[in-house]
Design a protein around this motif. Structure first.
Motif, mmCIF file in Angstrom:
data_model
loop_
_atom_site.group_PDB
_atom_site.id
_atom_site.type_symbol
_atom_site.label_atom_id
_atom_site.label_comp_id
_atom_site.label_asym_id
_atom_site.label_seq_id
_atom_site.Cartn_x
_atom_site.Cartn_y
_atom_site.Cartn_z
ATOM 1 N N THR A 1 44.334 38.105 39.725
ATOM 2 C CA THR A 1 45.676 38.706 39.840
ATOM 3 C C THR A 1 45.782 39.271 41.350
ATOM 4 N N VAL A 2 44.527 39.686 41.992
ATOM 5 C CA VAL A 2 44.654 39.834 43.555
ATOM 6 C C VAL A 2 44.952 38.451 44.441
ATOM 7 N N TYR A 3 44.113 37.561 43.938
ATOM 8 C CA TYR A 3 44.201 36.199 44.466
ATOM 9 C C TYR A 3 45.694 35.806 44.505
ATOM 10 N N ARG A 4 46.253 35.753 43.296
ATOM 11 C CA ARG A 4 47.648 35.345 43.352
ATOM 12 C C ARG A 4 48.814 36.216 44.187
ATOM 13 N N LEU A 5 48.523 37.414 44.075
ATOM 14 C CA LEU A 5 49.241 38.281 44.875
ATOM 15 C C LEU A 5 49.168 38.003 46.372
ATOM 16 N N ILE A 6 47.956 37.732 46.851
ATOM 17 C CA ILE A 6 47.892 37.536 48.250
ATOM 18 C C ILE A 6 48.253 36.027 48.718
ATOM 19 N N GLN A 7 48.299 35.168 47.658
ATOM 20 C CA GLN A 7 48.997 33.692 47.859
ATOM 21 C C GLN A 7 50.520 33.583 47.656
ATOM 22 N N GLU A 8 50.992 34.509 46.822
ATOM 23 C CA GLU A 8 52.321 34.149 46.457
ATOM 24 C C GLU A 8 53.117 35.594 46.661
ATOM 25 N N LYS A 9 52.687 36.519 46.652
ATOM 26 C CA LYS A 9 53.531 37.823 46.665
ATOM 27 C C LYS A 9 52.899 39.052 47.607
ATOM 28 N N PHE A 10 52.631 38.482 48.997
ATOM 29 C CA PHE A 10 51.875 39.296 49.767
ATOM 30 C C PHE A 10 52.311 40.772 49.980
ATOM 31 N N THR A 11 53.682 41.044 49.668
ATOM 32 C CA THR A 11 54.383 42.330 49.782
ATOM 33 C C THR A 11 54.084 43.041 48.588
#
Length: 115
Positions: A56-66
């Motif tokens: 989840t953290v990886y996807r957030l960094i890649q796709e939803k940084f805010t």
């Protein structure tokens, strides 16, 4: 309070103090506050917890940084600690941030239980 140095020692301490379930509930609470769709079952295995949280953290960094930054703010992860990490490898960065998240959540649970 002495913070654990590894994921394994954090989980071991949580289990010894019978606070693993509280740690999961705290994670669920903060992810809900951050409006991120991730809800752990209270009986989730530590290995699954680590894997799902890291993903989840990886996807957030890649796709939803805010949303990622908002999550760190809500959980209250130290900005200084995050800035000290090497951001060249996103996979490694997300793994380290995952542990920072777990450590901060563990602090909250430990203090609430202690005092």
């Amino acid at each position: 309070m002495k913070l654990p140095k590894t994921f394994e020692s954090l989980i071991e301490e949580a289990n010894q103090l019978d606070l693993y379930k509280q740690l999961i509930l705290q994670l669920n609470k903060d992810f809900l506050l951050a409006n991120i769709d991730l809800d752990f079952h209270e009986e989730v295995l530590p290995s699954s917890l680590k894997l799902l949280l890291h993903d989840t953290v990886y996807r957030l960094i890649q796709e939803k940084f805010t949303d990622y930054l908002n999550l760190l703010y809500i959980i209250d992860v130290s900005e200084k600690q995050v800035k000290a990490l090497n951001g060249d490898d996103t996979l490694k960065l997300s793994e380290e941030v995952t542990f920072l998240i777990l450590k901060r959540e563990w602090q909250k649970v430990w203090f609430r239980n202690k005092y």
